[in-house]
Enzyme design. Structure first.
Site, PDB file in Angstrom:
ATOM      1  N   PRO A 128       0.797  -1.242   0.000  1.00 13.91           N
ATOM      2  CA  PRO A 128       0.000   0.000   0.000  1.00 13.91           C
ATOM      3  C   PRO A 128       0.823   1.283   0.000  1.00 13.91           C
ATOM      4  CG  PRO A 128       0.096  -0.885   2.211  1.00 13.91           C
ATOM      5  CD  PRO A 128       0.788  -1.901   1.334  1.00 13.91           C
ATOM      6  N   CYS A 129       2.140   1.186   0.039  1.00 14.59           N
ATOM      7  CA  CYS A 129       2.968   2.390   0.070  1.00 14.59           C
ATOM      8  C   CYS A 129       2.679   3.266  -1.144  1.00 14.59           C
ATOM      9  CB  CYS A 129       4.442   2.005   0.095  1.00 14.59           C
ATOM     10  SG  CYS A 129       5.555   3.414   0.181  1.00 14.59           S
ATOM     11  N   GLY A 130       2.371   4.515  -0.905  1.00 16.00           N
ATOM     12  CA  GLY A 130       2.096   5.454  -1.997  1.00 16.00           C
ATOM     13  C   GLY A 130       0.640   5.523  -2.413  1.00 16.00           C
TER      14      GLY A 130
END
Length: 231
Positions: free
Chosen positions: A180-182
């Protein structure tokens, strides 16, 4: 909400609102397709008592995703329950979708897709697993052969920062997930690029539909055009 001051993330309560909207709209617009369902689970320790009364995640299971090379993406389905619970989850193989697979082994592969809220990132996360008709899970190298071409290319560049294998937060078994980064940043950009949303503010009800229209492409899930056309 005002998009200019919004960071692209949502609260757990907003995730529940968006989840209900996705389930209802998917069923209304794409009634011939396998339905997303809400799976109720025991509340996690990190969930504040005032946030939500029922904890859980969205589930779409036992489906065969259409090849990126196929021109037809019609889904044929059998009736499914609209809501289940964690205690009802079984490792059964019920055909929910019949479309052509792109397996090099010429075997049908099934996908289970779960949308889970991440308290750390405050965004939805797509968890998935892939298995053959006998229940045997695919190794990561085999999964890559089934991913759309653009996803396979991204894996060459980022690999485990793009798709990771971690314990499912509710089922407590190893599942793959899209990192889920970003997510918050590109969701903010997505909403800012929509003239109507930029003018009227972000509507939480369309958050998951917009998110899934991009994230689903990673594993070959296609959102019905009517859902996107009505955002």
């Amino acid at each position: 909400m005002d998009i200019s001051s919004w960071d692209g993330t949502i609260s757990l309560a907003e995730f529940h609102v968006a989840a209900r909207a996705l389930v209802e709209k998917w069923k209304r617009v794409s009634s011939a397709s396998p339905p997303w369902s809400w799976v109720s689970c025991p509340k996690q320790p990190w969930v504040a008592s005032h946030e939500v009364s029922v904890e859980g995640y969205l589930s779409l299971e036992n489906i065969i995703l259409v090849s990126i090379k196929e021109e037809h993406d019609e889904l044929l389905s059998f009736p499914q329950k609209e809501e289940t619970s964690c205690s009802d989850k079984e490792e059964s193989i019920d055909i929910a979708t019949l479309v052509q697979s792109q397996s090099d082994r010429d075997e049908i592969c099934y996908y289970d897709l779960h949308i889970v809220y991440s308290a750390s990132y405050r965004v939805p996360v797509l968890y998935f697993r892939v298995y053959y008709s006998d229940g045997e899970p695919l190794e990561f190298e085999d999964i890559k052969k089934h991913l759309p071409a653009h996803s396979a290319k991204t894996l060459l560049d980022s690999k485990w920062t793009f798709i990771t294998q971690e314990e499912h937060p509710y089922l407590k078994r190893p599942w793959y997930k899209l990192h889920p980064c970003g997510t918050g940043e590109w969701m903010k950009l997505l909403f800012q690029g929509d003239v109507s949303l930029a003018r009227n503010g972000a509507a939480i009800e369309v958050y998951l539909i917009s998110w899934l229209s991009f994230v689903g492409q990673v594993v070959g899930l296609r959102i019905p055009y009517e859902m996107l056309n009505q955002l």
